[in-house]
Scaffold this motif. Sequence first.
Motif, PDB file in Angstrom:
ATOM      1  N   SER A  18     -30.905  16.983 -64.993  1.00  0.00           N
ATOM      2  CA  SER A  18     -31.237  18.205 -65.725  1.00  0.00           C
ATOM      3  C   SER A  18     -31.963  17.825 -67.018  1.00  0.00           C
ATOM      4  N   LEU A  19     -33.018  18.561 -67.301  1.00  0.00           N
ATOM      5  CA  LEU A  19     -33.844  18.240 -68.467  1.00  0.00           C
ATOM      6  C   LEU A  19     -34.575  19.482 -68.938  1.00  0.00           C
ATOM      7  N   LEU A  20     -35.206  19.381 -70.077  1.00  0.00           N
ATOM      8  CA  LEU A  20     -36.055  20.484 -70.539  1.00  0.00           C
ATOM      9  C   LEU A  20     -37.462  20.278 -70.013  1.00  0.00           C
ATOM     10  N   SER A  21     -38.088  21.372 -69.640  1.00  0.00           N
ATOM     11  CA  SER A  21     -39.447  21.280 -69.110  1.00  0.00           C
ATOM     12  C   SER A  21     -40.452  21.051 -70.235  1.00  0.00           C
ATOM     13  N   SER A  22     -41.406  20.169 -69.940  1.00  0.00           N
ATOM     14  CA  SER A  22     -42.497  19.939 -70.893  1.00  0.00           C
ATOM     15  C   SER A  22     -43.759  20.669 -70.460  1.00  0.00           C
ATOM     16  N   TRP A  23     -43.728  21.292 -69.286  1.00  0.00           N
ATOM     17  CA  TRP A  23     -44.990  21.725 -68.688  1.00  0.00           C
ATOM     18  C   TRP A  23     -44.976  23.147 -68.139  1.00  0.00           C
ATOM     19  N   SER A  24     -43.802  23.696 -67.824  1.00  0.00           N
ATOM     20  CA  SER A  24     -43.804  25.056 -67.269  1.00  0.00           C
ATOM     21  C   SER A  24     -43.562  26.066 -68.380  1.00  0.00           C
ATOM     22  N   LYS A  25     -44.008  27.285 -68.138  1.00  0.00           N
ATOM     23  CA  LYS A  25     -43.907  28.325 -69.160  1.00  0.00           C
ATOM     24  C   LYS A  25     -42.445  28.529 -69.538  1.00  0.00           C
ATOM     25  N   GLY A  26     -42.181  28.629 -70.823  1.00  0.00           N
ATOM     26  CA  GLY A  26     -40.823  28.823 -71.302  1.00  0.00           C
ATOM     27  C   GLY A  26     -40.149  27.537 -71.745  1.00  0.00           C
ATOM     28  N   TYR A  27     -40.659  26.402 -71.280  1.00  0.00           N
ATOM     29  CA  TYR A  27     -40.107  25.083 -71.643  1.00  0.00           C
ATOM     30  C   TYR A  27     -38.587  25.079 -71.512  1.00  0.00           C
TER      31      TYR A  27
ATOM     32  N   ALA B  77     -34.192  14.761 -80.285  1.00  0.00           N
ATOM     33  CA  ALA B  77     -32.971  15.556 -80.060  1.00  0.00           C
ATOM     34  C   ALA B  77     -32.835  16.016 -78.610  1.00  0.00           C
ATOM     35  N   SER B  78     -33.894  15.841 -77.852  1.00  0.00           N
ATOM     36  CA  SER B  78     -33.826  16.226 -76.447  1.00  0.00           C
ATOM     37  C   SER B  78     -32.921  15.247 -75.684  1.00  0.00           C
ATOM     38  N   LYS B  79     -32.295  15.753 -74.648  1.00  0.00           N
ATOM     39  CA  LYS B  79     -31.421  14.898 -73.826  1.00  0.00           C
ATOM     40  C   LYS B  79     -31.734  15.152 -72.360  1.00  0.00           C
TER      41      LYS B  79
ATOM     42  N   ARG C  10     -24.481  23.006 -67.989  1.00  0.00           N
ATOM     43  CA  ARG C  10     -23.494  23.338 -69.016  1.00  0.00           C
ATOM     44  C   ARG C  10     -23.617  22.381 -70.205  1.00  0.00           C
ATOM     45  N   ILE C  11     -23.788  21.108 -69.905  1.00  0.00           N
ATOM     46  CA  ILE C  11     -23.906  20.125 -70.989  1.00  0.00           C
ATOM     47  C   ILE C  11     -25.174  20.376 -71.800  1.00  0.00           C
ATOM     48  N   MET C  12     -26.267  20.633 -71.106  1.00  0.00           N
ATOM     49  CA  MET C  12     -27.529  20.885 -71.809  1.00  0.00           C
ATOM     50  C   MET C  12     -27.405  22.132 -72.674  1.00  0.00           C
ATOM     51  N   TYR C  13     -26.758  23.156 -72.147  1.00  0.00           N
ATOM     52  CA  TYR C  13     -26.609  24.399 -72.929  1.00  0.00           C
ATOM     53  C   TYR C  13     -25.782  24.137 -74.180  1.00  0.00           C
ATOM     54  N   GLU C  14     -24.712  23.355 -74.026  1.00  0.00           N
ATOM     55  CA  GLU C  14     -23.823  23.111 -75.160  1.00  0.00           C
ATOM     56  C   GLU C  14     -24.433  22.169 -76.195  1.00  0.00           C
ATOM     57  N   GLU C  15     -25.294  21.255 -75.739  1.00  0.00           N
ATOM     58  CA  GLU C  15     -25.711  20.176 -76.644  1.00  0.00           C
ATOM     59  C   GLU C  15     -27.172  20.199 -77.074  1.00  0.00           C
ATOM     60  N   VAL C  16     -28.008  20.896 -76.330  1.00  0.00           N
ATOM     61  CA  VAL C  16     -29.448  20.856 -76.645  1.00  0.00           C
ATOM     62  C   VAL C  16     -29.957  22.277 -76.880  1.00  0.00           C
ATOM     63  N   PRO C  17     -30.172  22.666 -78.141  1.00  0.00           N
ATOM     64  CA  PRO C  17     -30.712  24.004 -78.397  1.00  0.00           C
ATOM     65  C   PRO C  17     -32.030  24.186 -77.653  1.00  0.00           C
ATOM     66  N   LEU C  18     -32.247  25.382 -77.116  1.00  0.00           N
ATOM     67  CA  LEU C  18     -33.443  25.595 -76.299  1.00  0.00           C
ATOM     68  C   LEU C  18     -34.727  25.677 -77.133  1.00  0.00           C
ATOM     69  N   THR C  19     -34.578  25.545 -78.436  1.00  0.00           N
ATOM     70  CA  THR C  19     -35.769  25.400 -79.293  1.00  0.00           C
ATOM     71  C   THR C  19     -36.293  23.967 -79.258  1.00  0.00           C
ATOM     72  N   THR C  20     -35.482  23.079 -78.721  1.00  0.00           N
ATOM     73  CA  THR C  20     -35.860  21.657 -78.685  1.00  0.00           C
ATOM     74  C   THR C  20     -37.038  21.454 -77.737  1.00  0.00           C
TER      75      THR C  20
END
Lengths: 203, 708
Positions: free
Chosen positions: B80-89, B56-58, B40-50
């Motif tokens: 919870s984090l954004l992927s740097s390596w799997s498809k879709g990031y 700006a990544s968190k 929820r925090i990632m969705y609210e604070e980190v646009p998935l274009t990041t």
Amino acid sequence: MLFGRRKPGFVDIQKADEQEEKVAGNSDKTEEKPDLMGYLSSLPDVEDEFEDIDDTKSSDEEEELELTEEQKFAEYIRIRTKATNLTSLTSLKSEIENLDEILENMKTDESCSDIIFTKGNKDIYYYSSKYMSDNYAMIASLVEEKDLVRTIAEMVLFNSKTYPAPTPVTYFEKSPYFATKAQIDRALLLLSMNEEYNDIHHN
Amino acid sequence: MATYGWAGKILRVNLTTGSTSAEDSSKYQDYIGGMGMGYRIMYEEVPLTTKAYDEASKFVMGVGPLTATGVPCSGRMNISLLSSWSKGYSIIDAHMGGHIGPQLKYAGYDAVIVEGKAASPVYIKIDDATVTIEDASDLWGKGTFEANKLLTEKVGRTFETAVIGPAGENLVNYSTLNTSFGNSAGAGIGAVMGSKNLKGFAIRGTGSVKIADPAKLLELNEYMLKDLIGANNNHNVPAVPQSWAEYSAVSGKNRWSGAPGRTWAKAEGGAIDMGEQPCGDINKIAYRTLKGVFDFGDVASNYIIKQGGCTSCPIRCYTQYDMDPLADYDLPTKVSNTCMPILYGQTFYLDGIKDFKYEGDAKMVINGASAHAMDEYGVWCNYGNIYREFAWLFTSGKYKEVLSEEEYYSLPWDWEKAGDPRWAVEIIRRIAYKEGELSTLGEGTIAVMEKWKLGKEWLDMDNPLNTNISYNGYPKHHGPDEAGQVSMLFNVMYNRDCMIHQLTDITNSGAPYEVSKATMEGFFGEGCWDKPKAWTPMNRNKAKLAKWAFNGKQFHDSATVCNWMWPMTQSPSKARNYVGDLELDANFMTAVTGKTYTKDELDFASERISQMLRVMTAISFNIHYGDTSLRDTHDAIPNWVFDKEPDFKAFEEGTTKLDRADMELAKDYFYEEMGWDKATGIPTRATLEKFGLGDMADDLAARGILPQ
């Protein structure tokens, strides 16, 4: 020890032995620490997993007198079962004169209903169903009779039917079988030559 | 504000400004904690274009209402984090056990949000309410074991520490965060931290967790330990016969591997025999799991000091070894691990390996060296893909195209041929330092496929070295070979390997099939549980089972409790007919938080997290590829799953292959169970509104991908 095994435990084997010796030689040792005992007595009761093996009872003649022959016999079987041992009819007969009478009386004593037996090829083996499963008793009787060919055949059939699953030969290297590779190889050879077991396949 | 179960605060650390602040966490209680809160925090604070390494990544480190409460197996932490390596990031999670998550909770925090980027290497020191950002320039460049040691010396032994290794510092996508015990969080968290110049954490919590009903908690604990819990992976029968047990694992191989005659041979003071560990005897639970013997056979006993584990866990699954043969190679001999890092090191040896001191010890000693190196350099393996892809590169001959002669001959091949443990260490070191083309292996399966021009067909190939379960860059994790369509479904739901253990815990428990089947059908209905290697066509109950496993995983990583152990589906108790208790999770939640949870309510809360995962995945695939559906993209299944074992047809006894049409039906049923559009696999507005996620429905609508 019918199985020739140490009683399993989760403590250091050597230390456990040493400790037993120490306890035997210093039975009044606990009296030297009244404060600790006082503290322990003040704690609420907890379940004692060893309550059925209360060795202090040996000095309590009054209580002991209250047990019937059948109940004492049942207690003996329970103690051996807890140590993962079966007790063979043959060994009992050699030590208890009125065994037949005791076994007969046990049938009507509800408190002994957990004492049951499994039939092996060579003997009958008693155990307490409270502490040993029926399947293990069957396995233990096979081990007791030291017929590895029959043990392999019986267990392969049992495992095929029960799980169902094939039995790796390494299964017999582990507890409670502890067969060596050479013993297993020889048994498999004998098994393959016995027509009685021609439904058992080995690959 | 602290409430029962939840610590009450979220810590925010901004590494750019150096500011720290605490926020109320209560608004996130509907998301349970850990993973749910993190999503929820990632969705609210980190646009998935990041991008994962952008300033700006968190990332969000989270624990949950059950963490550190004394609930058995509650020592986990989710990141919870954004992927740097799997498809879709897209959104992913890393997870770790040990003791650091509980320390965070005791310090008064349900989560830590880390944002920004420090100007120079730092670590975050959390000492209850006192939070500081400290210089880590002396730790930077050091391996995780040395850095954890130095950090501990600096802050004191009452702190728990975790750091990244050189791989994280060098922005290797496959990188980890490690404690000094062998606990590691993977999935690339190391590089996300590295991109922020963040070496690690030192955390000390001296507070406590408030329990609404301590007496009930104690009662439930006792009930679980006496009647429900088994060994590692909650395997409910011993690996070899024990006198009290009706059954044992005939294969001799399950995780209840402690047995009479098996010892911790190198224990302090002498060998300790595991003996028998009867159901109901809570003081012997810790002797049930002898993971080293499960992994490597009886020879492992010779090197085992003891079993270690996490806070509040009676299942000690971390085998601690002293592998003295490694001293001959000037390598550390003390090794501790429980999972992937210590299982596949032998795969680096194309010419095989040789025994060291005892017959059959080669695999274990090689893995000891390899696991220590993976942890020391902070390299993640993506559930074994790094090993499989290394082996494939050389066995396929592809190395001739992608490695220069100079690089090929710079490798110490004499070590490889001799079965020298330093070979594995050197390969891992090169990956951690991004040395040469070989280090592409550390960038991820998708990077390997694209850079070496392998094409999508590489992921389709029927080859033991290919276990990729989707086209997204991660392998099966207890996949369709274990529970047919059911495990196939949840294996493709995440943006990393699924890490779901609920069903492998049953499949590999060792209990007779009919016993497990009765338990599973009792819970999920007729036809849900097939015989091994004898799959039946898809049905509705299988879809319900897949949904339960999928949502359950989210609960475990949010609560946080161990997904290897939970839920208590089976029991070792004959008196219970080996049936576990699926109400226990909710009962613990009620006792701890004081809020009344039924099983259905908890399932609902867990499903909310699944829905967030799905929405974020759909948005990411839309952003990066313009996809308007997940069904044939994210959820596409590689050909090998259907084409393997060509001598068999699907559903024949003896094969685990699946049928294409049947699997499409499986997706239909599963999507319906989840309230997703059957055509696209994207949640409908009605579904999202039901979970209070209307803002996510609006977001999907604005992007034109909300199902009509």
